[in-house]
Enzyme design. Sequence first.
Site, mmCIF file in Angstrom:
data_model
loop_
_atom_site.group_PDB
_atom_site.id
_atom_site.type_symbol
_atom_site.label_atom_id
_atom_site.label_comp_id
_atom_site.label_asym_id
_atom_site.label_seq_id
_atom_site.Cartn_x
_atom_site.Cartn_y
_atom_site.Cartn_z
ATOM 1 C CG HIS A 194 -1.927 -1.093 1.229
ATOM 2 N ND1 HIS A 194 -2.642 -1.454 0.109
ATOM 3 C CD2 HIS A 194 -2.350 -1.932 2.212
ATOM 4 C CE1 HIS A 194 -3.453 -2.449 0.401
ATOM 5 N NE2 HIS A 194 -3.297 -2.756 1.671
ATOM 6 C CD GLU A 422 -6.354 -9.733 -12.871
ATOM 7 O OE1 GLU A 422 -6.171 -8.893 -11.979
ATOM 8 O OE2 GLU A 422 -7.480 -10.176 -13.178
ATOM 9 C CG ASN A 445 -0.179 -5.029 -9.091
ATOM 10 O OD1 ASN A 445 0.762 -4.771 -9.818
ATOM 11 N ND2 ASN A 445 -0.891 -4.104 -8.502
ATOM 12 C CG ASP A 446 -4.266 -10.147 -8.618
ATOM 13 O OD1 ASP A 446 -3.941 -10.408 -7.446
ATOM 14 O OD2 ASP A 446 -5.284 -9.495 -8.903
ATOM 15 C CB CYS A 493 -3.673 -2.087 -16.502
ATOM 16 S SG CYS A 493 -4.468 -3.631 -16.006
#
Length: 568
Positions: A194, A422, A445-446, A493
């Site tokens: 985060h 993903e 990310n995933d 993305c």
Amino acid sequence: MDEDDTEIGRLLAGTGVSPGAAYGPAYPVVGNIPEPDGDSRHDGDAGAERDRAERALEQVAADLEARGVQAGGEAQEVLGAQAMMARDPGLADEVAALIDQGVTAPRAVFDAFKKYRDLLAAAGGYLGERVSDLDDIRDRTIAVLTGLPMPGVPTTAAEPYVLVARDLAPADTALLTRDVVAAFVTEQGGPTSHTAILARSLGVPAVVGCAGATAIPPGTPVLVDGASGDVRLSPSDQEIAGARDADQARRAVLSATTGPGATADGHAVPLLANIGGPRDLDAALAAGAEGVGLYRTEFLFLDRETAPSAEEQEQAYRAVFEAFPGGRVVVRTLDAGADKPLAFLPPPEEEPNPALGERGVRLFRRYPDIMAAQLGALARAVAGTSAKAEVMAPMVATVDEAAWFAEACRTAGLSSAGIMIEVPSAALRAADLIGAVDFFSIGTNDLTQYALAADRQVSAVSELQDPWQPAVLDLIALAASAATAAGKGCGVCGEAAADPVLACVLVGLGVTSLSMASPALPWVRAALGRHTLDQCRTAAAAARSATSAGAAKAAAWAELPGLGALAL
């Protein structure tokens, strides 16, 4: 810390996750709300004490929710999930039962949270990482009940400070601005933490995984390099001047690079913005975004007892379409489940690992009315505008899922349907999936966390949460090559697109567009503009030939000489 530890120029090292240099006094965030007295008892009016606890929990939930709405973007999603925790009926029942036994409201809150905390900690993995969220809610509630100052950081300051912490709670940082914080330094976290995401969205330097950071005395002058990961205590005047000169030179290079994204030899690479709703449009337009590459529509659905109406959805979507006349707007349909539960839907069956459960397109298939309403609103919203609407589903794993979603889009009147890559299975069978859809968008990310079996919320495995991992680059290459062979687009993305060095590698792998937080757009535009397509391809091949994330990045760097001007 001993005086010898603060000598001029003392250097700490971590992982740079948001480029740039910053200088300011250290503001360490340390300590928690003290544990309430375990022997204290209330005056016998259990009803009044229950009401007091209930009001405190609701006050904290409402505050978290309001902070999220004010902050928008990723922060709204995270803080909304925390607000739902504070309003959990089971937690309220546990607090009430303890109060009925004579326990004071502060102690009842502490003990009730401990029960839930222990359950999550024992579960480990993704659920285990929610412990820090519970601790933050607990401390805020006890602060309300006892009159102690609310945990947090200053939102105004005489001069921008360097915020230092073991880790940072989303509620503490959601409303910070560049006028207040010069840089972030944390002992924990990785490139997709985060803190890293927030820093990049603010456009401030950040270093995570910096051992010993919380021992920095308050007020110590600190020089932070968000690219190298260096954190220098009490730097010399010469070091400060050098860093500032380099940063000014870097900013000059960035401001001189304008226009659509492209390599030095003219290969077009559209640079798009990741947004969470209409409130993010001004920053995207100011940074020169050519469109939207990821519109996270779940923010319309979270933290509410009923689904948003068709009219509410249509209004939000149209505002984004109208902001980019003639441009691309890639919309991710509702990505709920796991850490983003929906209050207006029944809770899923027991999921030991929610990240592997019903989320994304899987939830859509279970509740087709929710999907039909969203797709219909999108079709009506784009009608009458000149934007090019491209709609994609998250967490697609099979050809059957891809084909089902594409047919649903066509039925709704949407002409361009894509999927997010993903899940490793989707990348491995990309050549099959591309036949069912019009485009791919890779969520790095995933994809990274699933490929490396490393939850991106768990700092203990942060070294694996790195899109530079050669295995992840291989999966990206598979997806991009399949799309190219079919004459279709493949964008990225995920957070990887915001890394100027990795952006060049992604283009070399065959990625056709890049989408990122708005502050990263000038950096990526400048990096691409200083290298030819062949140089990007050579860098990509060098990175894939490496056997570790660090070696992959170093290999790519060696093939990208134009990065020197950016002082990365």
